[in-house]
Write an enzyme that holds these catalytic residues in place. Sequence first.
Site, PDB file in Angstrom:
ATOM      1  N   ASP A 464     115.837  46.469  -1.478  1.00 16.14           N
ATOM      2  CA  ASP A 464     114.569  47.122  -1.786  1.00 16.14           C
ATOM      3  C   ASP A 464     113.518  46.611  -0.799  1.00 16.14           C
ATOM      4  OD1 ASP A 464     112.595  48.537  -3.236  1.00 16.14           O
ATOM      5  OD2 ASP A 464     112.103  46.737  -4.365  1.00 16.14           O
ATOM      6  N   LYS A 465     112.378  47.265  -0.716  1.00 21.27           N
ATOM      7  CA  LYS A 465     111.324  46.809   0.196  1.00 21.27           C
ATOM      8  C   LYS A 465     110.227  46.051  -0.550  1.00 21.27           C
ATOM      9  CE  LYS A 465     108.058  49.539   1.729  1.00 21.27           C
ATOM     10  NZ  LYS A 465     106.820  48.799   1.357  1.00 21.27           N
ATOM     11  N   LYS A 630     102.261  61.952  -7.842  1.00 20.69           N
ATOM     12  CA  LYS A 630     101.855  60.981  -6.813  1.00 20.69           C
ATOM     13  C   LYS A 630     100.336  60.853  -6.713  1.00 20.69           C
ATOM     14  CE  LYS A 630     105.991  61.477  -3.929  1.00 20.69           C
ATOM     15  NZ  LYS A 630     106.714  62.423  -4.776  1.00 20.69           N
ATOM     16  N   ARG A 678      99.694  50.530   3.009  1.00 26.54           N
ATOM     17  CA  ARG A 678      99.911  51.550   1.980  1.00 26.54           C
ATOM     18  C   ARG A 678      98.605  52.313   1.836  1.00 26.54           C
ATOM     19  NH1 ARG A 678     104.170  49.379  -1.688  1.00 26.54           N
ATOM     20  NH2 ARG A 678     103.189  50.369  -3.470  1.00 26.54           N
ATOM     21  N   THR A 758     113.899  52.387  -0.286  1.00 26.86           N
ATOM     22  CA  THR A 758     112.569  52.191  -0.857  1.00 26.86           C
ATOM     23  C   THR A 758     112.000  53.509  -1.355  1.00 26.86           C
ATOM     24  OG1 THR A 758     110.306  51.470  -0.373  1.00 26.86           O
ATOM     25  CG2 THR A 758     111.557  52.399   1.448  1.00 26.86           C
ATOM     26  N   ASN A 869     113.311  49.333 -11.341  1.00 31.91           N
ATOM     27  CA  ASN A 869     113.867  50.510 -10.662  1.00 31.91           C
ATOM     28  C   ASN A 869     115.057  50.160  -9.770  1.00 31.91           C
ATOM     29  OD1 ASN A 869     112.169  49.081  -8.921  1.00 31.91           O
ATOM     30  ND2 ASN A 869     111.787  50.865  -7.667  1.00 31.91           N
TER      31      ASN A 869
END
EC number: 7.6.2.1
Length: 1128
Positions: A464-465, A630, A678, A758, A869
């Site tokens: 995962d990231k 989102k 991000r 990811t 997740n």
Amino acid sequence: MADRIPLYPVRSAAAANRKRAAYYSAAGPGAERPSRYQLEDESAHMDEMPLMMSEEGFENDESDYHSLPRARITQRTHGLGWFVCGGWKFLCTRCCDWLINVCQRKRELRARTVWLGHPEKCEEKHPRNSIKNQKYNVFTFIPGVLYEQFKFFLNLYFLVVSCSQFVPALKIGYLYTYWAPLGFVLAVTITREAIDEFRRFQRDKEVNSQLYSKLTVRGKVQVKSSDIQVGDLIIVEKNQRVPSDMVFLRTSEKAGSCFIRTDQLDGETDWKLKVAVSCTQRLPALGDLFSINAYVHAQKPLLDIHSFEGTFTREDSDPPIHESLSIENTLWASTIVASGTVIGVVIYTGKETRSVMNTSNPKNKVGLLDLELNQLTKALFLALVALSVVMVTLQGFVGPWYRSLFRFLLLFSYIIPISLRVNLDMGKAAYGWLIMADGSIPGTVVRTSTIPEELGRLVYLLTDKTGTLTQNEMVFKRLHLGTVSYGMDTMDEIQSHVRDSCSQLHSQATSSTPPRKAQSSAPKVRKSVSSRVHEAVKAIALCHNVTPVYEPRAGGTGDAEHAEVDQDFSDENRTYQAASPDEVALVQWTERVGLTLVNRDLTSMQLRTPSGQILTYSILQTFPFTSEGKRMGVIVRDESTAEITFYMKGADVAMSTIVQYNDWLEEECGNMAREGLRTLVVAKRTLTEEQYQDFESRHAQARLSVHDRALKVAAVLESLERDMQLLCVTGVEDRLQEHVRPTLETLRNAGIKIWMLTGDKLETATCIAKSSHLVSRTQDIHVFRPVTSRGEAHLELNAFRRKHDCALVISGDSLEVCLRYYEHELVELACQCPAVVCCRCSPTQKARIVKLLRQHTRRRTCAIGDGGNDVSMIQAADCGIGIEGKEGKAASLAADFSIRRFEHVGRLLVVHGRSSYKRSAALGQFVMHRGLVISTMQAVFSSVFYFASVPLYQGFLMVGYATVYTMFPVFSLVLDQDVKPEMAMLYPELYKDLTKGRCLSFKTFLIWVLISIYQGGILMYGALVLFESEFVHVVGISFTALVLTELLMVALTIRTWHWLMVVAEFLSLGCYVASLAFLNEYFDVAFITTMTFLWKVSAITVVSCLPLYILKYLKRKLSPPSYSKLTS
């Protein structure tokens, strides 16, 4: 070149039809025509065009290269050959599955109507609210444990051999020589299972016996958790576990909401805000819940813990009150109430609760080494049968030869040693203890003790990231307004803009006279920038789901009400709670630049300006973030101006179509993503009172619908999401974990291919892949273009095939399309890449990628993650590693190995994984060698004595040989190491050799078989040649030489001596010498104390071991192994 490839075949329609007809007729006239071509899109002739292995083949019109997975349609014939070669197993499995489904047919889950406080009104029977984690009951415990043991070939074989000793004609020796080892193994297993089962029973009993207050017409009564029913009104105190799934009706908190902790449900450490049903929260007293006639309509029990649809209806009011219920009105079982006292009505109990439905028993993982040893065990069994048949044949099939055959099978049964399983299991436990005791990787926990050797065989590492390669610690880095950008070094400018704008607004509000024109005209440009900055900061400070939480002052009374009064909004007491660390980072940044969030409840929010003024906003609507949308939004009313504003923020892909036209958003978002930030796009829209009232009525109506509620609510919300004013773009950095770069470099040098999976956007994932050196800066990156159809996937895969030695970056949507049509080709191409980055991946996609790698490559995979997740990916891999991170402990608890930081992976694999595999391989082969030697001696003995099926050693000698005489030195091999841990970390290339499985293969096994035959022959023939007059001397000489040979062979196998190894050698030798005095039944005590006995034993032992020492010395000199070059 790819641009020139036509999407459709250039051949004529007639030619295409001839091709199709020829293809279909190739399967035979009676074959069933495939119908998939009719079901798929008819828009392209791409169905007939295969994915070519070369550009020339792709463009060749005459090529008939059918390599599509969908085109590989073969005619299966279910004949006798199919039945013999495995069809019987398939049919048995199908029959068993059918029987199980019939016996365990589950009741159909349905939606339900639950009347408040009236369980007797339930239309159907619901399961008891008891938790049961036990695997067995009183009647199934012994059969179940025995089945789990004897489904393995090794144990079943020994059970048959042991049972055969009850037949007088087949009895070889004493019963205890067979039943004692088997009984020991079974006793250890049954005891371990019984302890685990009893602990599970105690935990279940403790949870089921917890007392809760149940609200009845007569008042409060105490009730056990297991006695709670659907429809009961249950009171849950602060810090108490919620016993079942409930709808939240009332709370002692004035705001009508409470916080719950969900770390036991989804692994997330952040508190969640839950809202009581407004109709019941407004009731004057608790007892009024029985004076109203109300019910809850709840959907059928589902797996999804993040969604719920229901309605609350009160029938005794005029008109009847209807309220929609969503996830924020629920309290799921196994969550903890973090604030206040809550009252809820039970809607699901027992196995219908979300927590139980999401609890799945993970599959028992079996290591590759265990599978290889199982294959060798079967090979040994075939050798055993062959040897027995040869002995009976040489005997001449005299008399009842089948009885002799079975006796030989029993005599040579030590070829397959029962101690193999015991030694390996004890070795695995030792490796687990060594891993947890390693001070270089503190906090590491081994949760699955059966697969430590898997750590030494890995080829693919899927990581995962966020939170794994990065720290999940968000730091605000960039604010972009379109014409001006602010970074970390210019934050003081933002502070001054906010301060100026707030003071200007404050002066306008307090002053009744408008400001003079001369004053306002001078700084017009600056005022424009200040107001824009202030508007952007205010939007960030208002549009979120963050709640400030104030801890009571030190030395306070601890009373909730007193603490509430005592809160002074001081910065030291305040912490922020939110579902995402991004949200907290944004609110903390607005606090640093001057706008501080000081209070928030369900209906209002308060901000403090730099001058100390409190701005109050009413929260009219909140639209939480969803993975589909989102984005998230909030509608607020400024109490001072009564202005209604709709604020929204989200990912650029979601917001770009919502905001007004601009020419900078896409470019700046790309720039920030390339820096590894991000991004979030923030926008607003001012609403009139009429617009809001119209929206509210339509929104309330949509929320009350039972069917397709989510779609209807989204459609109403979409009417507001139009032509919004773009305010700013924010950039938040997720810092890399410490020592990520050297760790990835170590793993790459060890021959491990690393894939990053990811849910983040493509640009950010690519940037993190570069900054972490997952992809080197000089390496080419092929970004797989978005594809939506088979034709586009076809062309893009051909374009990617022409690239060499480049990393692949692909999005989840494109991946889904390619896997649908070209699964085999995509995996084959991706496996050739040095690194692969999959972005925008869902949890199920992550697990699917892991399973595809396992199926297509047949190599060992490892998945590592830190969040809930990642659990499905971790459980799907051959070896799962979880990191205890900010996202909770869900991944850590579900994994086979739990670590604190990503950098610990390097040492876990390169040092512990490598040594565990090499040690287990040596231990397994040595235990087999120990059994083969004694079986060879038995074969020589029987051959010399006219093929008589008489045992050479009996009784305690056989038991002692497998236990006290050789057990400690053989088991001490788990402490052996070829290189020091520091050297293994310095030269990770040593790890590469392990993936080929050369430490345990048929070649190494054959070498050990030859050694065993040589030594067994020398020991037996030497004893027969040198013995004097009595047969008992043969036993004494050969057995003593055998024990000494085994001890010397352990010394020959060891590469690095440990003081415990020396102790084990001398302890075993001492035990044997001491036991000679008590073994009068087997040895001539007078003979074994003579010098003749000593020199004969020494001579035989030297002849059996010295050539092997010489061969080992020559091999190390002429062809030294790779590790010896480092140690010399």
